[in-house]
Design an enzyme around this catalytic site. Structure first.
Site, PDB file in Angstrom:
ATOM      1  N   CYS A  49      -6.611  14.212  -4.741  1.00 21.16           N
ATOM      2  CA  CYS A  49      -6.521  15.589  -5.211  1.00 21.16           C
ATOM      3  C   CYS A  49      -5.418  16.292  -4.439  1.00 21.16           C
ATOM      4  O   CYS A  49      -4.798  15.727  -3.553  1.00 21.16           O
ATOM      5  CB  CYS A  49      -7.846  16.326  -4.965  1.00 21.16           C
TER       6      CYS A  49
ATOM      7  N   LEU B 160      -8.325  15.577  -9.370  1.00 18.42           N
ATOM      8  CA  LEU B 160      -8.335  14.351 -10.152  1.00 18.42           C
ATOM      9  C   LEU B 160      -9.775  13.868 -10.095  1.00 18.42           C
ATOM     10  O   LEU B 160     -10.276  13.509  -9.030  1.00 18.42           O
ATOM     11  CB  LEU B 160      -7.390  13.302  -9.552  1.00 18.42           C
TER      12      LEU B 160
ATOM     13  N   ASN C  54      -9.421  16.035   0.350  1.00 19.20           N
ATOM     14  CA  ASN C  54      -8.771  15.046  -0.499  1.00 19.20           C
ATOM     15  C   ASN C  54      -9.091  13.693   0.118  1.00 19.20           C
ATOM     16  O   ASN C  54      -8.769  13.452   1.277  1.00 19.20           O
ATOM     17  CB  ASN C  54      -7.258  15.313  -0.506  1.00 19.20           C
ATOM     18  N   GLY C  55      -9.764  12.835  -0.627  1.00 14.10           N
ATOM     19  CA  GLY C  55     -10.055  11.521  -0.064  1.00 14.10           C
ATOM     20  C   GLY C  55     -11.268  10.875  -0.699  1.00 14.10           C
ATOM     21  O   GLY C  55     -11.801  11.358  -1.704  1.00 14.10           O
TER      22      GLY C  55
ATOM     23  N   THR D 199      15.031   2.898   3.541  1.00 14.93           N
ATOM     24  CA  THR D 199      14.184   1.842   2.969  1.00 14.93           C
ATOM     25  C   THR D 199      13.015   2.437   2.169  1.00 14.93           C
ATOM     26  O   THR D 199      12.580   1.869   1.171  1.00 14.93           O
ATOM     27  CB  THR D 199      13.691   0.870   4.065  1.00 14.93           C
TER      28      THR D 199
ATOM     29  N   ARG E  80      14.467   3.429  -1.279  1.00 14.24           N
ATOM     30  CA  ARG E  80      14.714   2.217  -2.082  1.00 14.24           C
ATOM     31  C   ARG E  80      13.426   1.650  -2.672  1.00 14.24           C
ATOM     32  O   ARG E  80      13.344   1.327  -3.847  1.00 14.24           O
ATOM     33  CB  ARG E  80      15.336   1.131  -1.193  1.00 14.24           C
TER      34      ARG E  80
ATOM     35  N   GLY F 241      -1.303  -3.208  -1.770  1.00  9.01           N
ATOM     36  CA  GLY F 241      -1.323  -4.034  -0.557  1.00  9.01           C
ATOM     37  C   GLY F 241      -0.706  -3.406   0.681  1.00  9.01           C
ATOM     38  O   GLY F 241      -0.414  -4.112   1.643  1.00  9.01           O
TER      39      GLY F 241
END
Length: 562
Positions: A2, A50, A75-76, A338, A341, A365
Protein backbone atom coordinates in the site's frame (compact mmCIF):
# COMPACT_ATOMS: atom_id res chain seq x y z
CA UNK A 1 1.45 -3.44 -0.54
CA UNK A 2 0.00 0.00 0.00
CA UNK A 3 0.96 3.65 0.12
CA UNK A 4 1.04 5.36 3.52
CA UNK A 5 1.36 9.09 4.18
CA UNK A 6 0.96 11.21 7.31
CA UNK A 7 1.55 14.77 8.50
CA UNK A 8 1.91 16.09 12.04
CA UNK A 9 2.05 19.80 12.91
CA UNK A 10 1.56 21.25 9.44
CA UNK A 11 1.44 25.08 9.33
CA UNK A 12 0.06 25.07 5.80
CA UNK A 13 -3.46 24.34 4.58
CA UNK A 14 -3.95 20.57 4.81
CA UNK A 15 -6.09 20.44 1.67
CA UNK A 16 -3.08 21.77 -0.28
CA UNK A 17 -0.55 19.56 1.50
CA UNK A 18 -2.70 16.51 0.86
CA UNK A 19 -2.10 16.82 -2.89
CA UNK A 20 1.37 15.40 -2.18
CA UNK A 21 -0.22 12.14 -1.03
CA UNK A 22 -1.53 11.61 -4.56
CA UNK A 23 2.05 11.16 -5.79
CA UNK A 24 2.00 7.60 -4.41
CA UNK A 25 -1.48 6.63 -5.69
CA UNK A 26 0.10 3.84 -7.82
CA UNK A 27 0.91 1.90 -4.63
CA UNK A 28 -2.78 1.38 -3.82
CA UNK A 29 -5.09 1.38 -6.84
CA UNK A 30 -8.08 -0.21 -5.04
CA UNK A 31 -9.12 2.50 -2.57
CA UNK A 32 -8.03 5.81 -1.06
CA UNK A 33 -8.72 7.68 2.19
CA UNK A 34 -7.70 10.88 3.99
CA UNK A 35 -8.48 11.17 7.67
CA UNK A 36 -7.87 14.01 10.12
CA UNK A 37 -6.93 13.15 13.69
CA UNK A 38 -9.64 14.13 16.19
CA UNK A 39 -8.46 17.00 18.36
CA UNK A 40 -5.41 17.72 16.20
CA UNK A 41 -6.55 19.87 13.30
CA UNK A 42 -3.10 20.01 11.69
CA UNK A 43 -2.49 16.24 11.68
CA UNK A 44 -3.78 13.78 9.09
CA UNK A 45 -3.28 10.36 7.50
CA UNK A 46 -3.47 9.43 3.83
CA UNK A 47 -3.77 5.85 2.62
CA UNK A 48 -3.76 4.19 -0.82
CA UNK A 49 -4.91 0.59 -0.62
CA UNK A 50 -4.04 -2.52 -2.57
CA UNK A 51 -6.54 -5.02 -1.17
CA UNK A 52 -4.68 -8.30 -0.59
CA UNK A 53 -6.00 -9.40 2.83
CA UNK A 54 -9.48 -8.72 4.32
CA UNK A 55 -11.35 -7.02 1.47
CA UNK A 56 -14.07 -5.73 3.83
CA UNK A 57 -12.24 -4.18 6.79
CA UNK A 58 -8.82 -3.44 5.38
CA UNK A 59 -9.06 0.34 5.03
CA UNK A 60 -6.68 2.50 7.06
CA UNK A 61 -5.86 4.14 9.36
CA UNK A 62 -6.81 1.02 11.32
CA UNK A 63 -8.74 1.71 14.52
CA UNK A 64 -10.48 -0.85 16.72
CA UNK A 65 -13.12 -0.46 19.45
CA UNK A 66 -10.81 -1.86 22.11
CA UNK A 67 -8.18 0.86 21.59
CA UNK A 68 -9.97 4.01 20.35
CA UNK A 69 -6.88 6.13 21.09
CA UNK A 70 -4.64 4.18 18.67
CA UNK A 71 -4.33 5.02 14.97
CA UNK A 72 -2.28 2.78 12.67
CA UNK A 73 -1.21 3.34 9.08
CA UNK A 74 0.98 0.51 7.80
CA UNK A 75 2.30 -1.02 4.61
CA UNK A 76 3.33 -4.65 4.78
CA UNK A 77 2.40 -8.20 5.66
CA UNK A 78 2.72 -9.72 9.11
CA UNK A 79 3.02 -13.46 8.52
CA UNK A 80 2.78 -14.56 12.15
CA UNK A 81 -0.34 -12.63 13.18
CA UNK A 82 -2.30 -15.84 13.79
CA UNK A 83 0.50 -17.43 15.85
CA UNK A 84 0.74 -14.25 17.96
CA UNK A 85 -3.04 -14.29 18.49
CA UNK A 86 -2.82 -17.86 19.72
CA UNK A 87 0.20 -17.21 21.95
CA UNK A 88 -1.14 -14.06 23.64
CA UNK A 89 -4.91 -14.63 23.39
CA UNK A 90 -5.55 -11.51 21.31
CA UNK A 91 -9.14 -10.88 20.21
CA UNK A 92 -9.08 -9.47 16.68
CA UNK A 93 -11.84 -7.25 15.35
CA UNK A 94 -10.82 -7.66 11.67
CA UNK A 95 -9.02 -10.16 9.44
CA UNK A 96 -6.27 -7.61 8.73
CA UNK A 97 -2.85 -8.99 9.65
CA UNK A 98 -1.63 -5.53 10.71
CA UNK A 99 -4.20 -5.31 13.50
CA UNK A 100 -1.77 -7.38 15.59
CA UNK A 101 0.46 -4.27 15.83
CA UNK A 102 -2.20 -2.54 17.98
CA UNK A 103 -2.55 -5.54 20.30
CA UNK A 104 1.21 -6.07 20.67
CA UNK A 105 1.75 -2.37 21.42
CA UNK A 106 -0.99 -2.38 24.05
CA UNK A 107 0.50 -5.48 25.64
CA UNK A 108 4.22 -4.70 25.67
CA UNK A 109 5.09 -1.34 24.09
CA UNK A 110 6.85 -0.45 20.86
CA UNK A 111 10.09 -2.44 21.28
CA UNK A 112 8.32 -5.74 21.79
CA UNK A 113 5.92 -4.89 18.96
CA UNK A 114 8.63 -4.29 16.36
CA UNK A 115 10.69 -7.29 17.51
CA UNK A 116 7.81 -9.78 17.44
CA UNK A 117 6.63 -9.02 13.90
CA UNK A 118 7.60 -11.70 11.39
CA UNK A 119 7.13 -10.01 8.07
CA UNK A 120 7.80 -6.88 6.08
CA UNK A 121 6.45 -3.57 7.28
CA UNK A 122 6.66 0.19 7.52
CA UNK A 123 4.23 1.81 9.92
CA UNK A 124 3.10 4.98 11.66
CA UNK A 125 1.40 4.36 15.02
CA UNK A 126 -0.27 7.23 16.84
CA UNK A 127 -1.19 6.95 20.53
CA UNK A 128 -3.33 10.00 21.37
CA UNK A 129 -3.80 8.90 25.02
CA UNK A 130 -0.05 9.05 25.70
CA UNK A 131 0.68 11.67 23.02
CA UNK A 132 3.24 9.54 21.18
CA UNK A 133 4.00 8.88 17.52
CA UNK A 134 5.98 5.76 16.54
CA UNK A 135 7.63 4.97 13.22
CA UNK A 136 9.11 1.54 12.40
CA UNK A 137 10.53 -0.35 9.44
CA UNK A 138 11.38 -4.02 8.88
CA UNK A 139 14.90 -5.44 9.18
CA UNK A 140 15.90 -5.22 5.51
CA UNK A 141 13.68 -2.31 4.51
CA UNK A 142 11.66 -4.48 2.13
CA UNK A 143 8.85 -1.98 2.62
CA UNK A 144 9.96 1.62 2.03
CA UNK A 145 9.58 4.59 4.38
CA UNK A 146 10.73 8.21 4.13
CA UNK A 147 10.39 11.07 6.57
CA UNK A 148 10.90 14.78 6.88
CA UNK A 149 11.32 16.33 10.34
CA UNK A 150 12.00 20.05 10.72
CA UNK A 151 13.64 21.78 13.70
CA UNK A 152 10.29 23.21 14.81
CA UNK A 153 8.60 19.79 14.90
CA UNK A 154 6.78 19.40 11.58
CA UNK A 155 6.78 15.70 10.62
CA UNK A 156 5.91 14.18 7.26
CA UNK A 157 6.05 10.43 6.59
CA UNK A 158 5.51 8.59 3.32
CA UNK A 159 6.16 5.28 1.55
CA UNK A 160 8.07 7.09 -1.18
CA UNK A 161 10.07 10.32 -1.14
CA UNK A 162 8.01 11.77 -4.00
CA UNK A 163 5.10 12.19 -1.56
CA UNK A 164 7.16 14.55 0.64
CA UNK A 165 9.40 16.66 -1.59
CA UNK A 166 6.74 19.24 -2.46
CA UNK A 167 5.43 19.77 1.08
CA UNK A 168 5.31 23.41 2.15
CA UNK A 169 6.57 24.54 5.51
CA UNK A 170 7.08 28.03 6.91
CA UNK A 171 10.60 27.34 8.14
CA UNK A 172 11.98 25.82 4.97
CA UNK A 173 11.11 25.82 1.29
CA UNK A 174 12.56 22.33 0.85
CA UNK A 175 12.60 20.40 4.14
CA UNK A 176 15.19 17.57 4.14
CA UNK A 177 13.64 14.26 3.10
CA UNK A 178 15.53 11.10 4.08
CA UNK A 179 14.96 7.34 4.16
CA UNK A 180 13.93 5.87 7.50
CA UNK A 181 16.53 3.28 8.51
CA UNK A 182 15.56 -0.43 8.25
CA UNK A 183 15.46 -2.44 11.48
CA UNK A 184 14.74 0.69 13.56
CA UNK A 185 11.84 2.32 15.36
CA UNK A 186 11.56 5.95 16.41
CA UNK A 187 9.63 7.42 19.34
CA UNK A 188 8.33 10.99 19.05
CA UNK A 189 6.42 13.12 21.55
CA UNK A 190 3.24 14.71 20.20
CA UNK A 191 2.66 18.24 21.49
CA UNK A 192 -0.77 19.87 21.87
CA UNK A 193 0.08 21.99 18.82
CA UNK A 194 0.37 18.82 16.70
CA UNK A 195 4.14 19.32 16.37
CA UNK A 196 6.47 16.50 17.40
CA UNK A 197 9.86 16.08 19.07
CA UNK A 198 12.05 13.02 18.50
CA UNK A 199 12.79 11.14 21.73
CA UNK A 200 14.85 8.19 20.49
CA UNK A 201 15.76 6.15 17.42
CA UNK A 202 16.37 2.50 18.31
CA UNK A 203 17.73 -0.47 16.33
CA UNK A 204 15.42 -3.32 17.31
CA UNK A 205 16.89 -6.17 15.26
CA UNK A 206 20.24 -7.10 13.78
CA UNK A 207 19.93 -9.55 10.90
CA UNK A 208 22.64 -11.85 12.37
CA UNK A 209 20.57 -12.42 15.52
CA UNK A 210 17.80 -14.97 15.57
CA UNK A 211 14.60 -12.88 15.68
CA UNK A 212 12.54 -12.75 18.86
CA UNK A 213 9.51 -14.06 16.97
CA UNK A 214 11.32 -17.35 16.18
CA UNK A 215 9.98 -18.61 19.52
CA UNK A 216 6.46 -18.78 18.09
CA UNK A 217 7.38 -19.87 14.56
CA UNK A 218 5.60 -22.75 12.85
CA UNK A 219 8.97 -24.49 12.37
CA UNK A 220 10.04 -26.10 15.61
CA UNK A 221 13.57 -25.81 16.98
CA UNK A 222 16.13 -26.99 14.46
CA UNK A 223 19.27 -28.90 15.39
CA UNK A 224 21.67 -26.07 16.24
CA UNK A 225 25.33 -25.85 17.12
CA UNK A 226 26.12 -28.61 14.64
CA UNK A 227 27.68 -27.59 11.35
CA UNK A 228 27.63 -31.10 9.95
CA UNK A 229 27.03 -30.60 6.20
CA UNK A 230 23.96 -32.84 5.94
CA UNK A 231 22.32 -31.15 8.95
CA UNK A 232 23.05 -27.70 7.52
CA UNK A 233 21.64 -28.61 4.10
CA UNK A 234 18.51 -30.02 5.70
CA UNK A 235 18.03 -26.87 7.83
CA UNK A 236 18.45 -24.64 4.77
CA UNK A 237 15.76 -26.60 2.92
CA UNK A 238 13.35 -26.57 5.88
CA UNK A 239 13.76 -22.87 6.61
CA UNK A 240 13.57 -21.75 2.98
CA UNK A 241 10.47 -23.82 2.30
CA UNK A 242 8.94 -22.32 5.45
CA UNK A 243 9.86 -18.83 4.20
CA UNK A 244 7.91 -19.45 0.99
CA UNK A 245 4.98 -21.15 2.78
CA UNK A 246 4.29 -18.30 5.21
CA UNK A 247 4.25 -15.83 2.29
CA UNK A 248 1.30 -17.62 0.66
CA UNK A 249 -1.02 -15.50 2.81
CA UNK A 250 -3.21 -13.68 0.24
CA UNK A 251 -6.77 -13.24 -1.02
CA UNK A 252 -5.48 -12.22 -4.47
CA UNK A 253 -3.83 -14.30 -7.18
CA UNK A 254 -0.16 -15.25 -6.68
CA UNK A 255 2.44 -15.12 -9.47
CA UNK A 256 6.24 -15.37 -9.67
CA UNK A 257 9.00 -13.58 -11.56
CA UNK A 258 11.22 -16.16 -13.25
CA UNK A 259 14.54 -15.21 -14.83
CA UNK A 260 15.76 -18.80 -15.12
CA UNK A 261 18.57 -18.08 -12.66
CA UNK A 262 19.00 -20.11 -9.48
CA UNK A 263 17.17 -17.77 -7.10
CA UNK A 264 13.90 -17.11 -8.92
CA UNK A 265 13.81 -20.73 -10.16
CA UNK A 266 14.07 -22.10 -6.61
CA UNK A 267 11.35 -19.72 -5.42
CA UNK A 268 9.03 -20.68 -8.33
CA UNK A 269 9.60 -24.44 -7.90
CA UNK A 270 8.94 -24.44 -4.14
CA UNK A 271 6.01 -22.05 -4.54
CA UNK A 272 4.31 -24.30 -7.05
CA UNK A 273 4.92 -27.40 -4.91
CA UNK A 274 3.36 -25.71 -1.85
CA UNK A 275 0.39 -24.31 -3.81
CA UNK A 276 -0.44 -27.86 -4.87
CA UNK A 277 -0.11 -29.11 -1.29
CA UNK A 278 -2.45 -26.34 -0.09
CA UNK A 279 -4.96 -27.07 -2.89
CA UNK A 280 -4.79 -23.55 -4.32
CA UNK A 281 -7.04 -24.06 -7.31
CA UNK A 282 -5.42 -21.94 -9.99
CA UNK A 283 -2.17 -22.47 -11.91
CA UNK A 284 0.91 -20.51 -10.90
CA UNK A 285 1.71 -17.84 -13.47
CA UNK A 286 5.44 -17.29 -14.01
CA UNK A 287 6.85 -14.29 -15.87
CA UNK A 288 10.12 -13.90 -17.78
CA UNK A 289 11.34 -10.87 -19.72
CA UNK A 290 14.05 -10.49 -22.34
CA UNK A 291 14.96 -9.70 -25.88
CA UNK A 292 14.58 -12.44 -28.51
CA UNK A 293 16.65 -15.53 -27.58
CA UNK A 294 18.17 -13.99 -24.46
CA UNK A 295 19.74 -16.43 -21.94
CA UNK A 296 17.07 -15.60 -19.32
CA UNK A 297 14.15 -16.39 -21.64
CA UNK A 298 15.64 -19.73 -22.68
CA UNK A 299 16.49 -20.76 -19.12
CA UNK A 300 13.12 -19.63 -17.72
CA UNK A 301 11.30 -21.62 -20.42
CA UNK A 302 13.19 -24.73 -19.30
CA UNK A 303 12.30 -24.17 -15.63
CA UNK A 304 8.62 -23.48 -16.38
CA UNK A 305 8.37 -26.69 -18.40
CA UNK A 306 10.03 -28.66 -15.58
CA UNK A 307 7.80 -27.33 -12.78
CA UNK A 308 4.60 -27.03 -14.87
CA UNK A 309 3.73 -23.35 -14.43
CA UNK A 310 1.55 -21.24 -16.73
CA UNK A 311 4.45 -19.35 -18.27
CA UNK A 312 4.40 -15.87 -19.81
CA UNK A 313 7.24 -14.39 -21.86
CA UNK A 314 7.53 -10.63 -22.26
CA UNK A 315 9.68 -9.77 -25.27
CA UNK A 316 10.95 -6.20 -25.49
CA UNK A 317 13.29 -4.38 -27.86
CA UNK A 318 16.04 -1.88 -27.12
CA UNK A 319 13.84 1.06 -28.13
CA UNK A 320 11.15 0.13 -25.57
CA UNK A 321 13.81 -0.25 -22.88
CA UNK A 322 15.39 3.11 -23.68
CA UNK A 323 12.00 4.86 -23.76
CA UNK A 324 11.27 3.61 -20.23
CA UNK A 325 14.45 5.08 -18.65
CA UNK A 326 12.93 8.37 -17.45
CA UNK A 327 9.78 6.89 -15.92
CA UNK A 328 11.91 4.19 -14.27
CA UNK A 329 14.24 6.75 -12.65
CA UNK A 330 11.22 8.76 -11.47
CA UNK A 331 9.74 5.60 -9.91
CA UNK A 332 13.03 4.48 -8.34
CA UNK A 333 14.16 7.81 -6.81
CA UNK A 334 17.79 6.87 -7.49
CA UNK A 335 20.46 7.38 -10.15
CA UNK A 336 22.57 4.32 -9.27
CA UNK A 337 23.84 2.77 -12.52
CA UNK A 338 23.27 -0.93 -11.92
CA UNK A 339 19.92 -0.29 -10.20
CA UNK A 340 18.59 1.68 -13.18
CA UNK A 341 19.83 -0.93 -15.67
CA UNK A 342 18.27 -3.85 -13.81
CA UNK A 343 15.04 -1.96 -13.11
CA UNK A 344 14.04 -1.45 -16.74
CA UNK A 345 13.30 -5.13 -17.37
CA UNK A 346 11.54 -5.49 -14.01
CA UNK A 347 9.46 -2.35 -14.65
CA UNK A 348 8.35 -3.59 -18.09
CA UNK A 349 7.46 -7.09 -16.87
CA UNK A 350 5.47 -5.57 -13.96
CA UNK A 351 3.60 -3.38 -16.45
CA UNK A 352 2.70 -6.50 -18.44
CA UNK A 353 1.52 -8.39 -15.33
CA UNK A 354 -0.77 -5.51 -14.32
CA UNK A 355 -2.28 -5.05 -17.79
CA UNK A 356 -2.54 -8.61 -19.07
CA UNK A 357 -3.09 -10.86 -16.03
CA UNK A 358 -4.88 -10.99 -12.68
CA UNK A 359 -1.76 -11.90 -10.64
CA UNK A 360 -1.19 -9.28 -7.94
CA UNK A 361 1.02 -10.90 -5.28
CA UNK A 362 4.38 -11.49 -6.97
CA UNK A 363 7.18 -13.68 -5.59
CA UNK A 364 10.78 -12.91 -6.51
CA UNK A 365 14.36 -13.95 -5.72
CA UNK A 366 15.82 -10.71 -4.29
CA UNK A 367 18.27 -10.94 -1.40
CA UNK A 368 19.88 -14.24 -2.33
CA UNK A 369 22.98 -12.75 -3.98
CA UNK A 370 23.74 -10.67 -0.90
CA UNK A 371 23.02 -13.46 1.57
CA UNK A 372 24.60 -16.42 -0.20
CA UNK A 373 27.54 -14.56 -1.82
CA UNK A 374 26.16 -14.85 -5.33
CA UNK A 375 27.93 -11.97 -7.03
CA UNK A 376 30.79 -13.02 -9.27
CA UNK A 377 33.29 -10.78 -7.51
CA UNK A 378 33.01 -12.98 -4.39
CA UNK A 379 35.39 -15.36 -6.19
CA UNK A 380 38.08 -12.70 -5.63
CA UNK A 381 37.49 -12.29 -1.87
CA UNK A 382 40.85 -12.36 -0.02
CA UNK A 383 39.45 -14.60 2.75
CA UNK A 384 36.20 -16.25 3.89
CA UNK A 385 36.00 -13.69 6.74
CA UNK A 386 36.19 -10.74 4.35
CA UNK A 387 33.60 -12.38 2.10
CA UNK A 388 31.30 -12.75 5.14
CA UNK A 389 31.79 -9.07 6.07
CA UNK A 390 31.00 -8.02 2.49
CA UNK A 391 27.85 -10.16 2.53
CA UNK A 392 26.69 -8.38 5.68
CA UNK A 393 27.48 -4.94 4.22
CA UNK A 394 25.42 -5.75 1.13
CA UNK A 395 22.48 -6.89 3.27
CA UNK A 396 22.67 -3.70 5.32
CA UNK A 397 22.53 -1.60 2.13
CA UNK A 398 19.88 -3.65 0.30
CA UNK A 399 17.23 -0.97 0.94
CA UNK A 400 19.17 1.44 -1.30
CA UNK A 401 19.74 -1.01 -4.15
CA UNK A 402 18.05 -4.35 -5.02
CA UNK A 403 15.22 -4.08 -2.49
CA UNK A 404 14.53 -0.52 -3.63
CA UNK A 405 14.46 -1.68 -7.27
CA UNK A 406 12.16 -4.60 -6.51
CA UNK A 407 9.70 -2.50 -4.50
CA UNK A 408 9.44 0.53 -6.80
CA UNK A 409 9.25 -1.30 -10.13
CA UNK A 410 6.41 -3.53 -8.92
CA UNK A 411 4.64 -0.89 -6.79
CA UNK A 412 4.62 1.47 -9.79
CA UNK A 413 2.09 -0.94 -11.31
CA UNK A 414 0.11 -1.75 -8.17
CA UNK A 415 1.70 -5.16 -7.50
CA UNK A 416 2.82 -6.56 -4.15
CA UNK A 417 6.26 -8.16 -3.99
CA UNK A 418 7.22 -11.05 -1.70
CA UNK A 419 10.88 -11.98 -1.15
CA UNK A 420 11.38 -15.28 0.76
CA UNK A 421 15.20 -15.10 0.65
CA UNK A 422 14.97 -12.18 3.10
CA UNK A 423 12.99 -14.14 5.66
CA UNK A 424 14.38 -13.19 9.11
CA UNK A 425 14.71 -16.75 10.35
CA UNK A 426 16.29 -18.04 7.14
CA UNK A 427 18.83 -15.20 6.89
CA UNK A 428 19.87 -15.33 10.55
CA UNK A 429 20.48 -19.08 10.25
CA UNK A 430 22.49 -18.74 7.02
CA UNK A 431 24.63 -15.96 8.53
CA UNK A 432 25.30 -18.09 11.63
CA UNK A 433 27.13 -20.69 9.51
CA UNK A 434 30.96 -20.69 9.47
CA UNK A 435 32.36 -18.15 6.98
CA UNK A 436 34.26 -20.88 5.13
CA UNK A 437 31.04 -22.79 4.47
CA UNK A 438 29.39 -19.85 2.68
CA UNK A 439 32.08 -19.01 0.13
CA UNK A 440 32.11 -19.97 -3.59
CA UNK A 441 33.58 -23.44 -4.18
CA UNK A 442 35.07 -25.07 -7.29
CA UNK A 443 34.61 -21.82 -9.21
CA UNK A 444 30.85 -21.80 -8.46
CA UNK A 445 29.12 -19.11 -6.41
CA UNK A 446 26.25 -19.95 -3.98
CA UNK A 447 27.72 -23.43 -3.75
CA UNK A 448 26.10 -24.29 -0.41
CA UNK A 449 22.63 -23.20 -1.52
CA UNK A 450 22.88 -25.23 -4.74
CA UNK A 451 24.22 -28.24 -2.81
CA UNK A 452 21.30 -28.06 -0.37
CA UNK A 453 18.75 -28.62 -3.15
CA UNK A 454 20.80 -31.00 -5.31
CA UNK A 455 18.82 -34.12 -4.45
CA UNK A 456 15.41 -32.47 -4.34
CA UNK A 457 14.58 -32.79 -8.08
CA UNK A 458 12.95 -29.34 -7.82
CA UNK A 459 14.98 -28.04 -10.76
CA UNK A 460 16.87 -29.40 -13.78
CA UNK A 461 20.58 -29.84 -12.89
CA UNK A 462 21.71 -27.30 -15.54
CA UNK A 463 19.51 -24.65 -13.88
CA UNK A 464 20.52 -25.56 -10.33
CA UNK A 465 24.16 -25.12 -11.34
CA UNK A 466 23.67 -22.27 -13.86
CA UNK A 467 26.36 -19.57 -13.31
CA UNK A 468 25.38 -16.15 -12.04
CA UNK A 469 23.93 -13.82 -14.70
CA UNK A 470 23.02 -10.27 -13.70
CA UNK A 471 19.33 -9.58 -14.42
CA UNK A 472 20.27 -6.53 -16.50
CA UNK A 473 22.58 -8.70 -18.65
CA UNK A 474 20.59 -11.93 -18.87
CA UNK A 475 17.65 -10.20 -20.57
CA UNK A 476 19.77 -9.57 -23.69
CA UNK A 477 21.95 -11.76 -25.90
CA UNK A 478 25.49 -12.73 -24.99
CA UNK A 479 26.79 -10.96 -28.10
CA UNK A 480 25.50 -7.57 -26.97
CA UNK A 481 24.75 -6.84 -23.31
CA UNK A 482 21.96 -4.55 -22.14
CA UNK A 483 24.57 -2.20 -20.67
CA UNK A 484 26.30 -1.97 -24.10
CA UNK A 485 22.99 -1.15 -25.81
CA UNK A 486 22.33 1.58 -23.22
CA UNK A 487 25.84 2.99 -23.53
CA UNK A 488 25.66 3.14 -27.35
CA UNK A 489 22.42 5.13 -27.15
CA UNK A 490 23.57 7.44 -24.33
CA UNK A 491 26.87 8.14 -26.09
CA UNK A 492 24.86 10.15 -28.61
CA UNK A 493 22.89 11.99 -25.91
CA UNK A 494 25.70 13.30 -23.69
CA UNK A 495 28.36 15.62 -25.04
CA UNK A 496 32.02 14.94 -24.09
CA UNK A 497 32.31 18.47 -22.68
CA UNK A 498 29.40 17.87 -20.30
CA UNK A 499 31.12 14.80 -18.89
CA UNK A 500 34.40 16.72 -18.48
CA UNK A 501 32.61 19.27 -16.30
CA UNK A 502 30.46 16.71 -14.45
CA UNK A 503 32.33 17.11 -11.13
CA UNK A 504 31.64 20.87 -11.16
CA UNK A 505 27.94 20.43 -11.82
CA UNK A 506 27.49 17.41 -9.54
CA UNK A 507 30.20 17.55 -6.84
CA UNK A 508 28.49 14.81 -4.77
CA UNK A 509 28.86 11.36 -6.39
CA UNK A 510 30.17 12.93 -9.61
CA UNK A 511 29.31 10.90 -12.73
CA UNK A 512 32.38 9.20 -14.26
CA UNK A 513 30.71 7.91 -17.44
CA UNK A 514 28.21 9.25 -19.94
CA UNK A 515 25.70 6.66 -18.78
CA UNK A 516 25.88 7.77 -15.14
CA UNK A 517 25.72 11.43 -16.25
CA UNK A 518 22.56 10.73 -18.26
CA UNK A 519 20.83 9.02 -15.31
CA UNK A 520 21.90 11.80 -12.95
CA UNK A 521 20.47 14.48 -15.27
CA UNK A 522 17.08 12.77 -15.25
CA UNK A 523 17.20 12.27 -11.47
CA UNK A 524 18.01 15.96 -10.84
CA UNK A 525 15.14 16.99 -13.11
CA UNK A 526 12.66 15.20 -10.84
CA UNK A 527 14.48 15.40 -7.49
CA UNK A 528 16.74 18.48 -7.60
CA UNK A 529 19.32 18.65 -4.81
CA UNK A 530 18.42 15.22 -3.40
CA UNK A 531 21.51 13.32 -4.59
CA UNK A 532 22.44 12.36 -1.00
CA UNK A 533 19.67 9.72 -1.07
CA UNK A 534 22.37 7.57 -2.75
CA UNK A 535 25.50 7.66 -0.54
CA UNK A 536 27.60 5.78 -3.16
CA UNK A 537 27.26 3.83 -6.38
CA UNK A 538 26.91 0.03 -6.27
CA UNK A 539 30.19 -1.45 -7.49
CA UNK A 540 31.91 -4.84 -7.19
CA UNK A 541 34.85 -5.15 -4.78
CA UNK A 542 38.33 -6.71 -5.05
CA UNK A 543 38.40 -6.22 -8.83
CA UNK A 544 39.52 -3.38 -11.10
CA UNK A 545 36.52 -2.24 -13.08
CA UNK A 546 34.73 1.00 -13.84
CA UNK A 547 31.46 -0.79 -14.62
CA UNK A 548 29.16 -2.77 -12.28
CA UNK A 549 28.14 -5.34 -14.94
CA UNK A 550 29.18 -8.95 -14.28
CA UNK A 551 30.01 -9.30 -17.97
CA UNK A 552 32.95 -6.91 -17.60
CA UNK A 553 34.62 -9.22 -15.05
CA UNK A 554 37.22 -11.76 -16.16
CA UNK A 555 35.53 -14.61 -14.27
CA UNK A 556 32.32 -14.24 -16.29
CA UNK A 557 31.56 -17.17 -18.57
CA UNK A 558 28.37 -17.52 -20.56
CA UNK A 559 26.93 -20.83 -21.57
CA UNK A 560 27.49 -19.84 -25.20
CA UNK A 561 31.21 -19.29 -24.63
CA UNK A 562 31.84 -22.59 -22.85
Amino acid sequence: MCGIWALFGSDECLSVQCLSAMKIAHRGPDAFRFENVNGFTNCCFGFHRLAVVDQLYGMQPIRVKKFPYLWLCYNGEIYNFKQLQKQFGFEYQTLVDGEVILHLYNKGGIEQTASMLDGVFAFILLDTANRKVFLARDTYGVRPLFKVLTDDGFLGVCSEAKGLINLKHSESLFPKVEPFLPGHYEVLDLKPSGKVASVELVKFHSYKDEPLHAACDTVENLPSGSFDLETVKSNIRILFENAVRKRLMAHRRIGCLLSGGLDSSLVAAILLKLMKEMNINYPLQTFAIGMENSPDLLAARKVAAHIGSEHHEVIFNSEEGIQAIEEVIFSLETYDITTVRASIGMYLVSKYIRKKTDSVVIFSGEGSDELTQGYIYFHKAPSPEEAAEESERLLKELYMFDVLRADRTTAAHGLELRVPFLDHRFTSYYLSLPAEMRTPKNGIEKYLLRQSFEDSNLLPKEILWRPKEAFSDGITSVKKSWFSILQDYIDQQVDDLLLEKAAEKYPFNPPKTKESYYYRQIFEKHYPGRSSWLPHYWMPRWVKTADPSARTLKHYKSAAQE
